[in-house]
Scaffold this motif. Sequence first.
Motif, short mmCIF file in Angstrom:
data_model
loop_
_atom_site.label_atom_id
_atom_site.label_comp_id
_atom_site.label_asym_id
_atom_site.label_seq_id
_atom_site.Cartn_x
_atom_site.Cartn_y
_atom_site.Cartn_z
N ILE A 96 4.20 0.53 2.00
CA ILE A 96 4.14 -0.42 3.11
C ILE A 96 3.82 -1.79 2.55
O ILE A 96 2.79 -1.99 1.89
CB ILE A 96 3.07 0.00 4.14
N VAL A 97 4.72 -2.73 2.80
CA VAL A 97 4.57 -4.09 2.26
C VAL A 97 3.90 -4.98 3.30
O VAL A 97 4.24 -4.95 4.48
CB VAL A 97 5.94 -4.68 1.87
N SER A 135 -0.98 -1.95 -4.31
CA SER A 135 -0.26 -2.65 -5.36
C SER A 135 -0.37 -4.15 -5.13
O SER A 135 -0.13 -4.63 -4.02
CB SER A 135 1.23 -2.24 -5.37
N CYS A 136 -0.73 -4.85 -6.17
CA CYS A 136 -0.86 -6.30 -6.06
C CYS A 136 0.51 -6.96 -6.25
O CYS A 136 1.45 -6.34 -6.73
CB CYS A 136 -1.85 -6.82 -7.10
N MET A 195 0.84 -1.19 0.00
CA MET A 195 0.00 0.00 0.00
C MET A 195 0.88 1.24 0.00
O MET A 195 1.82 1.33 0.79
CB MET A 195 -0.90 0.00 1.24
N GLN A 196 0.58 2.16 -0.90
CA GLN A 196 1.27 3.44 -0.93
C GLN A 196 0.52 4.43 -0.06
O GLN A 196 -0.63 4.80 -0.35
CB GLN A 196 1.35 3.98 -2.36
N LEU A 217 -11.76 -5.27 -6.96
CA LEU A 217 -11.10 -4.40 -5.98
C LEU A 217 -9.59 -4.30 -6.18
O LEU A 217 -8.96 -3.41 -5.62
CB LEU A 217 -11.37 -4.91 -4.56
N SER A 218 -9.02 -5.23 -6.94
CA SER A 218 -7.55 -5.30 -7.04
C SER A 218 -7.16 -5.96 -8.36
O SER A 218 -7.94 -6.71 -8.96
CB SER A 218 -7.01 -6.11 -5.86
N GLY A 219 -5.92 -5.69 -8.77
CA GLY A 219 -5.37 -6.36 -9.95
C GLY A 219 -4.72 -7.68 -9.62
O GLY A 219 -4.08 -8.30 -10.48
N SER A 220 -4.89 -8.17 -8.39
CA SER A 220 -4.21 -9.39 -7.95
C SER A 220 -4.60 -10.59 -8.81
O SER A 220 -3.74 -11.41 -9.17
CB SER A 220 -4.54 -9.66 -6.48
#
Length: 279
Positions: free
Chosen positions: A37-38, A62-63, A30-31, A89-92
Amino acid sequence: MEYKIVLDSCGELTPEMKATGIFESVALSMQVGEETIVDDAGFDQADFLKKVAACSECLKSSCPSPERYMESYSGDAKRVYVVTLSAELSGSYNSAELGKNLYAEEYGDKDIYIFNSRSASVGETLIALKIRECEEAGMSFEKVIETVEEYIETQNTYFVLEDLDTLRKNGRLTGIKSLVAGALNIKPVMGATPEGRIRQIGQARGMKRALARMVEQVAADAENTKTKILAIAHCNCRERALDIERQLLAKMEVKSSFIVDTAGISTMYANDGGIIVVI
């Protein structure tokens, strides 16, 4: 190892799951302002919440990279199952699929399947546990996929947060007036659409009434609960989670239930005092 189950780090791994060696977590990040933050073993929940609260900017998640997913597919496991945060919700999910293609190009075909959870947090956890249940029942790779996809169709996700500011900052609340709700002490009862987007189910004035409204909705929607696991995630409010569990178990009979404290990026979806229920 015959099989392994990979989750992005929004999915919660219980101590028992970690001990099996079957499950692997790949980190999202997360930015927050200028800092990335990882969501790994060094994640500090209290520090993360403090920084998010102080940040006025839009948060950027970030995924895991396709290369990181490709790495998780390596090893002796003959079959690899992946569970990702909702693709809405995410590009994961897309990253996991790209990682699968990269793996095939580099090493050849392998039985790899990516499940779009259409949920988050303990929603991913329950799907991972369902995969293990199917594998332990001796199902074929194809039958596991079919059974788990059917299970995902029946899964329901609900949550109530102390405030919606974190999700607003992260652009997850399209069409929901979080600032007005906060000013009036209105607590929306939220859930997931069948596609995995966040929606508002109802609302109430104050946290206690909102949680009661959520319990009513969970009980009203629940079907075939004797065969299902009830999962509850909370962020620094275990007594609240225990109370929700007691209320729900008084209204329905389930196969089993468990409670986890959100440990990483899923804290964003259950900010301080928040509750997530999945069944």
